[in-house]
Design a protein around this motif. Structure first.
Motif, PDB file in Angstrom:
ATOM      1  N   PRO A 138     -20.815 -16.166 -42.212  1.00  0.00           N
ATOM      2  CA  PRO A 138     -20.669 -15.981 -40.770  1.00  0.00           C
ATOM      3  C   PRO A 138     -22.008 -16.261 -40.091  1.00  0.00           C
ATOM      4  O   PRO A 138     -23.046 -16.290 -40.753  1.00  0.00           O
ATOM      5  CB  PRO A 138     -20.280 -14.507 -40.635  1.00  0.00           C
ATOM      6  CG  PRO A 138     -20.710 -13.859 -41.898  1.00  0.00           C
ATOM      7  CD  PRO A 138     -20.772 -14.914 -42.962  1.00  0.00           C
ATOM      8  N   ALA A 140     -24.474 -15.927 -36.234  1.00  0.00           N
ATOM      9  CA  ALA A 140     -24.684 -15.497 -34.852  1.00  0.00           C
ATOM     10  C   ALA A 140     -25.782 -16.385 -34.291  1.00  0.00           C
ATOM     11  O   ALA A 140     -26.941 -16.289 -34.715  1.00  0.00           O
ATOM     12  CB  ALA A 140     -25.088 -14.040 -34.787  1.00  0.00           C
ATOM     13  N   MET A 168     -21.363  -8.690 -38.147  1.00  0.00           N
ATOM     14  CA  MET A 168     -20.827  -9.425 -39.291  1.00  0.00           C
ATOM     15  C   MET A 168     -21.484  -8.945 -40.570  1.00  0.00           C
ATOM     16  O   MET A 168     -22.611  -8.444 -40.549  1.00  0.00           O
ATOM     17  CB  MET A 168     -21.046 -10.922 -39.107  1.00  0.00           C
ATOM     18  CG  MET A 168     -22.482 -11.338 -39.013  1.00  0.00           C
ATOM     19  SD  MET A 168     -22.658 -12.914 -38.167  1.00  0.00           S
ATOM     20  CE  MET A 168     -22.134 -12.471 -36.527  1.00  0.00           C
TER      21      MET A 168
ATOM     22  N   GLU B  71     -16.824 -19.093 -36.521  1.00  0.00           N
ATOM     23  CA  GLU B  71     -16.419 -19.046 -37.919  1.00  0.00           C
ATOM     24  C   GLU B  71     -14.958 -19.480 -38.103  1.00  0.00           C
ATOM     25  O   GLU B  71     -14.669 -20.387 -38.902  1.00  0.00           O
ATOM     26  CB  GLU B  71     -16.618 -17.606 -38.434  1.00  0.00           C
ATOM     27  CG  GLU B  71     -16.501 -17.484 -39.933  1.00  0.00           C
ATOM     28  CD  GLU B  71     -16.478 -16.020 -40.381  1.00  0.00           C
ATOM     29  OE1 GLU B  71     -16.836 -15.121 -39.588  1.00  0.00           O
ATOM     30  OE2 GLU B  71     -16.066 -15.793 -41.532  1.00  0.00           O
ATOM     31  N   THR B 174     -16.709 -12.341 -38.837  1.00  0.00           N
ATOM     32  CA  THR B 174     -17.431 -11.993 -37.616  1.00  0.00           C
ATOM     33  C   THR B 174     -16.531 -11.132 -36.736  1.00  0.00           C
ATOM     34  O   THR B 174     -15.374 -11.465 -36.534  1.00  0.00           O
ATOM     35  CB  THR B 174     -17.769 -13.291 -36.842  1.00  0.00           C
ATOM     36  OG1 THR B 174     -18.288 -14.230 -37.762  1.00  0.00           O
ATOM     37  CG2 THR B 174     -18.762 -13.015 -35.730  1.00  0.00           C
TER      38      THR B 174
END
Ligand SMILES: Cc1cc2nc3c(=O)[nH]c(=O)nc-3n(C[C@H](O)[C@H](O)[C@H](O)COP(=O)(O)OP(=O)(O)OC[C@H]3O[C@@H](n4cnc5c(N)ncnc54)[C@H](O)[C@@H]3O)c2cc1C
Lengths: 249, 307
Positions: A138, A140, A168, B71, B174
């Motif tokens: 994942p 960010a 996450m 994602e 996420t």
């Protein structure tokens, strides 16, 4: 927790580059070079995580010619523990860089990979996201706040309309924006210390990564110059020009 | 050749960016499909249906896509990718977040911030904060690219494309926690015909009130330099520049902004630029069509009185 920080050597942010006369590329000969400002913020964040007792080791990695070792030393002077240099003289697209970084990540098994959101030369804004996809992690992007909470990371991101917070599980990729932190200056003792920190050099073949050609840069041209403008002497004159000459208000 | 365009929307509204990316897709040529991935996004899908040149709108409506997380949004696009020669999105925060994941999983390079389509495989994009333009030919079988919307004029809404529901539900690790969006009745920076931007010279957040007054008189959006955002005068989403929003309005008024390379990168394609600065040497005057050397605390109230 190990933190991996990929970094790039770029033309200093204060230098205005010029295009070569034959339009083959920008002319970077003899320009002042620096650690990409976003990468500097990424290193700072990783070092702060270490100072807070959250990260155990900060490893910086850079792909490029021998010269990038200067920026790897800078990153170590800012507090990174060791460096990995993947040596190549070729100009690689972000996908190829992400593939090389994947090989490093598989070996290092870092729990967190922190990138700058973009490099100020190519302005691509891709490499972090690409590594995340290749490693199936994942992500960010565009972080303005990062908090590690156990096995999770909570990140506030700068998005088009404001701010967004995501969480996450680790391992994860974070790419950093300008307002995450203000990087420190390297002190002279730390610059000296950085000279003795480990720096491993690998070639692309060492890493057993096969790269392919994805694109050809046909030409690099200067942008259109703006016509020279005029100075007006008063607010009244400005309003008149905008109404009558430019017809924009 | 069929092109997939990722719609930019907030479920209820389709953003104008989408119509601009469709314009870029039209310049490439071929069939154009739009993907609207979101939650309860029928309104946005209906708006997309009308975009001129679009033949199909794929609608992936699921709580899983409510927050446009890269994602799973990336994986959704991959699941649809076989039929497409080109995959496009705006160079927005969602597009920049998601498309590189798509490109990497397809093993193709991404071409970022395209400002001109030369042919189906050749594109122009700015590099070095717009101080150079690279003409890039893609050798990949699929082209994945983000489009700088300020460089394209939105297509009209005269069409009526077919709606196709996509049931693929992909989860993400996420998780969305929260979001604070800047509320404003003024136009969005990306769509405004006029932008009034303030810099460090504004001195404080309170002082922005005089700029907001000017913006309201002109029907303009408010922007800012990085220095003004860093100092906390205004929220981050107002930043114009290399690493903020790239804008090209009909009129850009820079107030108390010096004109650093990184700020110019975000606004120098504006049609008319006005600079108000008390320093005659400020680099912003070099790109301004109309420069006014003045103290902004005199000039802006005077402007507000005249307009
Ligand atoms: C990696 C990187 C990315 C960056 N990205 C961006 C970006 O996206 N956008 C951006 O804007 N910047 C960006 N910057 C920052 C940029 O380099 C400048 O620092 C910034 O744009 C300066 O903002 P400013 O012009 O408001 O402030 P300053 O440079 O401090 O200028 C303030 C101006 O206000 C004038 N002034 C002061 N008081 C008055 C008054 N009373 N009346 C009239 N004029 C007055 C001064 O004469 C001066 O010209 C970036 C920098 C880096 C390193």
């Amino acid at each position: 927790m190990k933190v991996l920080v990929p970094v790039k050597r770029v033309v200093d942010a204060n230098v205005k580059v010029r295009v070569k006369a034959d339009h083959s590329n920008v002319d970077t000969a003899n320009l002042k070079m620096a650690l990409n400002p976003f990468c500097e913020i990424a290193v700072e964040e990783a070092v702060r995580l270490k100072e807070a007792g959250i990260a155990t080791e900060v490893v910086v990695v850079s792909v490029g010619s021998k010269a990038v070792q200067e920026q790897l030393r800078t990153a170590m002077a800012l507090g990174a523990d060791r460096a990995i240099h993947i040596e190549t003289d070729e100009e690689l697209v972000p996908l190829s860089i992400a593939k090389l970084l994947l090989a490093v990540q598989q070996k290092e098994q870092a729990q967190l990979v922190v990138f700058g959101k973009q490099s100020i030369d190519g302005d691509n804004n891709q490499t972090g996201q690409m590594l995340a996809a290749l490693a199936d992690m994942p992500q960010a992007t565009f972080a303005s706040e990062v908090k590690v909470e156990g096995d999770n990371i909570v990140v506030t991101r700068e998005i088009d309309g404001g701010l967004q917070t995501l969480t996450m599980p680790l391992p994860a990729v974070v790419t950093v924006d300008l307002r995450l932190n203000e990087p420190r200056y390297a002190s002279l003792p730390n610059i000296m210390k950085a000279k003795r920190k480990p720096l491993d050099v690998h070639s692309v073949t060492d890493l057993a990564v096969t790269l392919k050609a994805h694109q050809t840069v046909l030409k690099v041209t200067p942008p259109a110059e703006r016509q020279a403008g005029i100075m007006v002497s008063s607010v009244e004159e400005l309003v008149e020009k905008l109404k009558i000459e430019a017809k924009v208000i | 050749m069929t092109i997939l365009v990722l719609a930019e929307h907030d479920n209820a509204h389709l953003k104008a960016d989408t119509a601009k990316v469709v314009a870029a897709a039209s310049a490439i040529g071929g069939d154009i499909h739009v993907l609207v991935a979101g939650h309860q996004c029928a309104e946005a899908a209906n708006a997309a249906k009308a975009l001129t040149g679009v033949t199909k709108v794929l609608v992936a409506d699921s709580a899983l896509y409510a927050n446009h997380l890269a994602e799973n949004l990336g994986k959704l696009i991959i699941s649809l990718s076989t039929d497409y020669s080109h995959i496009l999105s705006a160079a927005s925060s969602v597009g920049k977040d998601t498309l590189p994941r798509v490109a990497a999983l397809l093993d193709v390079a991404q071409i970022s911030e395209v400002i001109s389509v030369e042919s189906a495989d050749t594109f122009i994009r700015p590099i070095y904060a717009g101080n150079a333009l690279a003409t890039v030919q893609s050798l990949d079988d699929k082209k994945v690219m983000t489009v700088r919307s300020s460089a394209f004029d939105a297509v009209a809404s005269t069409g009526s494309a077919e709606l196709v529901a996509i049931d693929t539900a992909i989860d993400a690790r996420t998780q969305f926690v929260s979001q604070t969006l800047t509320e404003s009745a003024r136009p969005e920076l990306g769509n405004a015909g006029i932008i009034v931007s303030g810099g460090r010279g504004m001195g404080s957040g309170e002082n922005f009130a005089i700029l907001e007054q000017l913006a309201d008189k002109l029907g303009a959006a408010v922007g800012a330099s990085r220095a003004a955002v860093d100092a906390g005068f205004v929220p981050n989403d107002l930043q114009v520049g290399q690493t903020g929003k790239i804008v090209a309005p009909d009129l850009y008024i820079a107030v108390g902004i010096s004109g650093a390379i990184q700020h110019l990168a975000g606004m120098k394609d504006s049609k008319v630029i006005v600079a108000i600065n008390k320093d005659p040497e400020a680099p912003i005057f070099q790109v301004a069509d109309y420069g006014l050397e003045a103290d902004l605390f005199d000039a802006i109230p005077a402007l507000n009185n005249l307009l």
